[in-house]
Motif scaffolding. Structure first.
Motif, PDB file in Angstrom:
ATOM      1  N   LEU A  42      22.004 137.653  92.735  1.00  0.00           N
ATOM      2  CA  LEU A  42      22.747 138.218  93.872  1.00  0.00           C
ATOM      3  C   LEU A  42      22.073 139.477  94.403  1.00  0.00           C
ATOM      4  CD1 LEU A  42      26.425 137.708  92.623  1.00  0.00           C
ATOM      5  CD2 LEU A  42      25.178 136.366  94.342  1.00  0.00           C
ATOM      6  N   LYS A  43      21.492 140.269  93.524  1.00  0.00           N
ATOM      7  CA  LYS A  43      20.812 141.493  93.961  1.00  0.00           C
ATOM      8  C   LYS A  43      19.584 141.155  94.804  1.00  0.00           C
ATOM      9  CE  LYS A  43      19.127 145.985  92.432  1.00  0.00           C
ATOM     10  NZ  LYS A  43      18.040 146.031  93.425  1.00  0.00           N
ATOM     11  N   LEU A  44      18.811 140.155  94.368  1.00  0.00           N
ATOM     12  CA  LEU A  44      17.660 139.738  95.175  1.00  0.00           C
ATOM     13  C   LEU A  44      18.103 139.285  96.559  1.00  0.00           C
ATOM     14  CD1 LEU A  44      15.549 137.697  92.573  1.00  0.00           C
ATOM     15  CD2 LEU A  44      14.927 139.891  93.595  1.00  0.00           C
ATOM     16  N   ARG A  45      19.217 138.571  96.605  1.00  0.00           N
ATOM     17  CA  ARG A  45      19.736 138.126  97.901  1.00  0.00           C
ATOM     18  C   ARG A  45      20.191 139.309  98.743  1.00  0.00           C
ATOM     19  NH1 ARG A  45      23.489 133.126  95.614  1.00  0.00           N
ATOM     20  NH2 ARG A  45      21.819 131.563  95.430  1.00  0.00           N
ATOM     21  N   LYS A  46      20.933 140.211  98.120  1.00  0.00           N
ATOM     22  CA  LYS A  46      21.476 141.379  98.842  1.00  0.00           C
ATOM     23  C   LYS A  46      20.356 142.254  99.385  1.00  0.00           C
ATOM     24  CE  LYS A  46      24.596 145.316  98.277  1.00  0.00           C
ATOM     25  NZ  LYS A  46      25.446 146.089  97.328  1.00  0.00           N
ATOM     26  N   ASP A  47      19.278 142.380  98.614  1.00  0.00           N
ATOM     27  CA  ASP A  47      18.155 143.219  99.039  1.00  0.00           C
ATOM     28  C   ASP A  47      17.302 142.556 100.114  1.00  0.00           C
ATOM     29  OD1 ASP A  47      18.984 145.136  97.253  1.00  0.00           O
ATOM     30  OD2 ASP A  47      17.512 144.627  95.705  1.00  0.00           O
ATOM     31  N   GLY A  48      17.635 141.320 100.474  1.00  0.00           N
ATOM     32  CA  GLY A  48      16.926 140.635 101.545  1.00  0.00           C
ATOM     33  C   GLY A  48      15.577 140.073 101.150  1.00  0.00           C
ATOM     34  N   PHE A  49      15.380 139.843  99.849  1.00  0.00           N
ATOM     35  CA  PHE A  49      14.085 139.389  99.362  1.00  0.00           C
ATOM     36  C   PHE A  49      13.932 137.873  99.379  1.00  0.00           C
ATOM     37  CE2 PHE A  49      13.740 143.404  96.503  1.00  0.00           C
ATOM     38  CZ  PHE A  49      13.415 144.160  97.625  1.00  0.00           C
ATOM     39  N   LEU A  50      15.021 137.140  99.587  1.00  0.00           N
ATOM     40  CA  LEU A  50      14.983 135.681  99.494  1.00  0.00           C
ATOM     41  C   LEU A  50      15.295 135.084 100.861  1.00  0.00           C
ATOM     42  CD1 LEU A  50      16.912 135.190  96.116  1.00  0.00           C
ATOM     43  CD2 LEU A  50      14.455 135.559  96.476  1.00  0.00           C
ATOM     44  N   LEU A  51      14.275 134.574 101.503  1.00  0.00           N
ATOM     45  CA  LEU A  51      14.413 134.081 102.876  1.00  0.00           C
ATOM     46  C   LEU A  51      15.524 133.060 103.012  1.00  0.00           C
ATOM     47  CD1 LEU A  51      13.109 134.273 105.719  1.00  0.00           C
ATOM     48  CD2 LEU A  51      11.622 132.376 105.046  1.00  0.00           C
ATOM     49  N   PHE A  52      15.612 132.141 102.044  1.00  0.00           N
ATOM     50  CA  PHE A  52      16.644 131.109 102.087  1.00  0.00           C
ATOM     51  C   PHE A  52      17.643 131.254 100.943  1.00  0.00           C
ATOM     52  CE2 PHE A  52      12.878 129.139 104.149  1.00  0.00           C
ATOM     53  CZ  PHE A  52      13.407 129.038 105.429  1.00  0.00           C
ATOM     54  N   GLN A  53      17.727 132.472 100.399  1.00  0.00           N
ATOM     55  CA  GLN A  53      18.691 132.782  99.329  1.00  0.00           C
ATOM     56  C   GLN A  53      18.368 132.084  98.013  1.00  0.00           C
ATOM     57  OE1 GLN A  53      20.983 135.155 100.334  1.00  0.00           O
ATOM     58  NE2 GLN A  53      19.851 134.986 102.240  1.00  0.00           N
ATOM     59  N   GLN A  54      17.117 131.632  97.853  1.00  0.00           N
ATOM     60  CA  GLN A  54      16.749 130.848  96.675  1.00  0.00           C
ATOM     61  C   GLN A  54      15.497 131.400  96.007  1.00  0.00           C
ATOM     62  OE1 GLN A  54      16.320 127.196  98.996  1.00  0.00           O
ATOM     63  NE2 GLN A  54      17.949 126.249  97.797  1.00  0.00           N
ATOM     64  N   VAL A  55      15.406 131.167  94.706  1.00  0.00           N
ATOM     65  CA  VAL A  55      14.162 131.378  93.973  1.00  0.00           C
ATOM     66  C   VAL A  55      13.610 129.985  93.618  1.00  0.00           C
ATOM     67  CG1 VAL A  55      14.710 133.639  93.045  1.00  0.00           C
ATOM     68  CG2 VAL A  55      15.555 131.616  91.852  1.00  0.00           C
ATOM     69  N   PRO A  56      12.322 129.890  93.284  1.00  0.00           N
ATOM     70  CA  PRO A  56      11.349 130.912  92.949  1.00  0.00           C
ATOM     71  C   PRO A  56      11.003 131.837  94.120  1.00  0.00           C
ATOM     72  CG  PRO A  56      10.557 128.735  92.280  1.00  0.00           C
ATOM     73  CD  PRO A  56      11.743 128.528  93.138  1.00  0.00           C
ATOM     74  N   MET A  57      10.660 133.069  93.749  1.00  0.00           N
ATOM     75  CA  MET A  57      10.097 134.019  94.703  1.00  0.00           C
ATOM     76  C   MET A  57       8.903 134.678  94.037  1.00  0.00           C
ATOM     77  SD  MET A  57       9.822 137.460  95.727  1.00  0.00           S
ATOM     78  CE  MET A  57      11.251 138.502  95.373  1.00  0.00           C
TER      79      MET A  57
END
Length: 221
Positions: A42-57
């Motif tokens: 959720l933190k990765l999503r909140k920080d805007g790091f996941l273009l489609f809200q998914q990993v791998p990143m």
């Protein structure tokens, strides 16, 4: 000196494992940042790091790349594992797409309910034996070279070896009727960067333990 790629995922194989394999084969060191709870995702999503809200990143060259195939394409092109021209790249893409389909079937069987896991794995191994591995046995026979495309090491070789080893974990004699694939496995496993990745203590991940599966599912769902 350029920063090492940083891989964001759980400490399991999943869809990140082909990326680990390709970086390792290219001789590229990488760091890993493991998600241990749903909050980490959720933190990765909140920080805007996941273009489609998914990993791998993967953080690489100033980018935060998502989508497994896009990441693999970039790494392969960057480290000269993508053929010498468009025709070779097209062949590599065809082989890799098939391998990723098979990889997905085998890998996701670990995360199925008990009553479906055995059935999906049996389906995956049947397809490996009767659909996918005969293709690569024939390619090696017709081509007559050490590698799948041209006479040059490429991402297709890396990902075929990964899938062969995964299949053997599930069924140790699965390559019995494929002598050229057996030779291919031995040959590619001895490439120094791959040999290093196959040693104990590397960043290669083991199959998930059954007791860890619910924790992993909870992070993603």
């Amino acid at each position: 000196m350029a920063a090492k790629p940083k891989l964001h995922y759980v400490s399991e194989r999943g869809r990140m494992e082909p990326i680990r394999w390709l970086l390792a084969a290219a001789g590229i060191e990488f760091d890993e940042c493991f998600m241990k709870t749903k909050d980490d995702l959720l933190k990765l999503r909140k920080d805007g790091f996941l273009l489609f809200q998914q990993v791998p990143m993967v953080e690489i060259d100033g980018m935060k790349m998502v989508q497994t195939r896009a990441i693999l394409n970039y790494i392969a092109a960057k480290y000269n594992l993508y053929g010498k021209d468009l025709k070779e790249r097209a062949l590599i893409d065809m082989y890799v797409e098939g391998l990723l389909d098979l990889n997905e079937l085998i890998m996701t069987s670990d995360y199925q309910p008990a009553d479906k896991k055995e059935q999906q794995l049996a389906t995956a191994l049947d397809k490996a034996t009767n659909r996918y591995f005969p293709v690569f046995e024939k390619v090696l026979k017709d081509h007559g070279q050490d590698f799948l495309v041209g006479n040059r090491f490429s991402r297709a070789d890396v990902q075929l070896l990964e899938v062969l080893l995964m299949a053997e974990e599930c069924k140790p004699d699965i390559l019995a009727q494929f002598p050229l694939l057996q030779s291919f496995k031995a040959r590619i496993s001895n490439i120094p960067t791959i040999k290093k990745f196959l040693q104990p203590g590397s960043q290669r991940k083991s199959p998930p333990r059954q007791e860890d599966v619910p924790k992993i599912i909870k992070i993603f769902y």
